[in-house]
Design a protein around this motif. Structure first.
Motif, PDB file in Angstrom:
ATOM      1  N   ILE A 224     -26.497 -40.055  -7.447  1.00 16.73           N
ATOM      2  CA  ILE A 224     -27.623 -40.452  -6.593  1.00 16.73           C
ATOM      3  C   ILE A 224     -28.856 -39.628  -6.950  1.00 16.73           C
TER       4      ILE A 224
ATOM      5  N   TYR B 208     -35.559 -47.447  -1.722  1.00 20.66           N
ATOM      6  CA  TYR B 208     -34.262 -47.160  -2.337  1.00 20.66           C
ATOM      7  C   TYR B 208     -33.639 -45.925  -1.691  1.00 20.66           C
ATOM      8  N   ARG B 209     -34.435 -44.886  -1.530  1.00 21.38           N
ATOM      9  CA  ARG B 209     -33.938 -43.652  -0.910  1.00 21.38           C
ATOM     10  C   ARG B 209     -33.445 -43.916   0.508  1.00 21.38           C
TER      11      ARG B 209
ATOM     12  N   LEU C 203     -30.136 -45.874   0.628  1.00 26.23           N
ATOM     13  CA  LEU C 203     -28.985 -45.036   0.319  1.00 26.23           C
ATOM     14  C   LEU C 203     -28.708 -44.042   1.447  1.00 26.23           C
ATOM     15  N   CYS C 204     -29.753 -43.564   2.093  1.00 31.33           N
ATOM     16  CA  CYS C 204     -29.575 -42.643   3.231  1.00 31.33           C
ATOM     17  C   CYS C 204     -28.877 -43.330   4.403  1.00 31.33           C
TER      18      CYS C 204
ATOM     19  N   LEU D 168     -26.735 -45.964   3.904  1.00 27.09           N
ATOM     20  CA  LEU D 168     -25.417 -46.354   3.402  1.00 27.09           C
ATOM     21  C   LEU D 168     -24.422 -45.194   3.402  1.00 27.09           C
ATOM     22  N   LEU D 169     -24.855 -44.022   2.972  1.00 32.87           N
ATOM     23  CA  LEU D 169     -23.917 -42.905   2.787  1.00 32.87           C
ATOM     24  C   LEU D 169     -23.189 -42.487   4.064  1.00 32.87           C
TER      25      LEU D 169
ATOM     26  N   LEU E 287     -17.727 -46.230  -2.770  1.00 30.31           N
ATOM     27  CA  LEU E 287     -18.685 -47.294  -2.436  1.00 30.31           C
ATOM     28  C   LEU E 287     -18.123 -48.621  -2.946  1.00 30.31           C
TER      29      LEU E 287
ATOM     30  N   ARG F 261     -31.929 -53.561   1.071  1.00 32.17           N
ATOM     31  CA  ARG F 261     -30.882 -52.537   0.995  1.00 32.17           C
ATOM     32  C   ARG F 261     -29.911 -52.872  -0.140  1.00 32.17           C
TER      33      ARG F 261
ATOM     34  N   ALA G 287     -31.333 -52.011  -3.560  1.00 27.60           N
ATOM     35  CA  ALA G 287     -31.215 -50.578  -3.874  1.00 27.60           C
ATOM     36  C   ALA G 287     -29.814 -50.252  -4.368  1.00 27.60           C
ATOM     37  N   VAL G 288     -28.811 -50.769  -3.688  1.00 30.83           N
ATOM     38  CA  VAL G 288     -27.425 -50.488  -4.057  1.00 30.83           C
ATOM     39  C   VAL G 288     -27.109 -51.104  -5.419  1.00 30.83           C
TER      40      VAL G 288
ATOM     41  N   PHE H  41     -28.697 -49.061  -8.125  1.00 26.97           N
ATOM     42  CA  PHE H  41     -27.914 -47.839  -8.301  1.00 26.97           C
ATOM     43  C   PHE H  41     -26.643 -48.131  -9.106  1.00 26.97           C
TER      44      PHE H  41
END
Length: 175
Positions: free
Chosen positions: A11, A33-34, A37-38, A40-41, A60, A86, A89-90, A93
């Protein structure tokens, strides 16, 4: 191999190296994107029963990401457009990880195969002549900003009108 399995370094590399340095994405995209991910985690960490810093890339899973996307639509009441952002972004990644780690190519493919949802296209209504006239009359042309606003509105109006004229003339030549 252990470093390749942990999610955190990936990440970090994705957000700093890929999104900023390699792709030079717009600041809003970087933040989107940030933020995605914030969100999702913690969701994944809770579901797999690990702390965020102990998550592995394969934690994931496509199934968990689908559950996350459903959760943000249902629980958080986000729109389909937000859900798709979202997911973008995933997927970006996953593409980054798959590109740099042959071990994760299959995982990347599974994540990137999650489809976007279709959204309704907003109907853009046209303005009547009286509405255009009222819009053009709104800026105070005695001020510099008002003259600028008037010029921009007039430019936009004439651009759209010209595009419509050209489109109509093309249509006439085809029929």
């Amino acid at each position: 191999m252990r470093d390749e399995a942990l999610l955190g370094p990936w990440i970090r590399r994705f957000l700093l190296e890929h999104v900023i340095a390699e792709r030079n994405l717009a600041r809003n995209t970087q933040q989107g994107y940030r933020d995605g991910l914030c969100q999702l985690l913690p969701f994944v960490a809770k579901r797999v029963g690990k702390s965020i810093d102990r998550l592995n890339v394969v934690d994931l899973s496509a199934e968990l990401i689908r559950a996350f996307l459903t959760d943000i639509e249902v629980t958080r009441r986000c729109s389909i457009a937000t859900r798709n952002q979202r997911l973008a972004a995933v997927r970006a990644f996953a593409g980054f990880v798959g590109e740099h780690s042959p071990v994760h190519i299959e995982w990347s493919g599974q994540i990137r195969s999650i489809p976007f949802k279709k959204t309704d296209q907003a109907v853009v209504p046209y303005l009547e002549k009286a509405e255009i006239d009222a819009l053009l009359a709104a800026p105070d042309r005695r001020t510099e900003q008002g003259r600028r606003d008037y010029a921009l509105l007039l430019f936009l109006y004439n651009t759209v009108r010209e595009r419509q004229r050209r489109s109509a003339s093309r249509w006439r030549t085809w029929t």
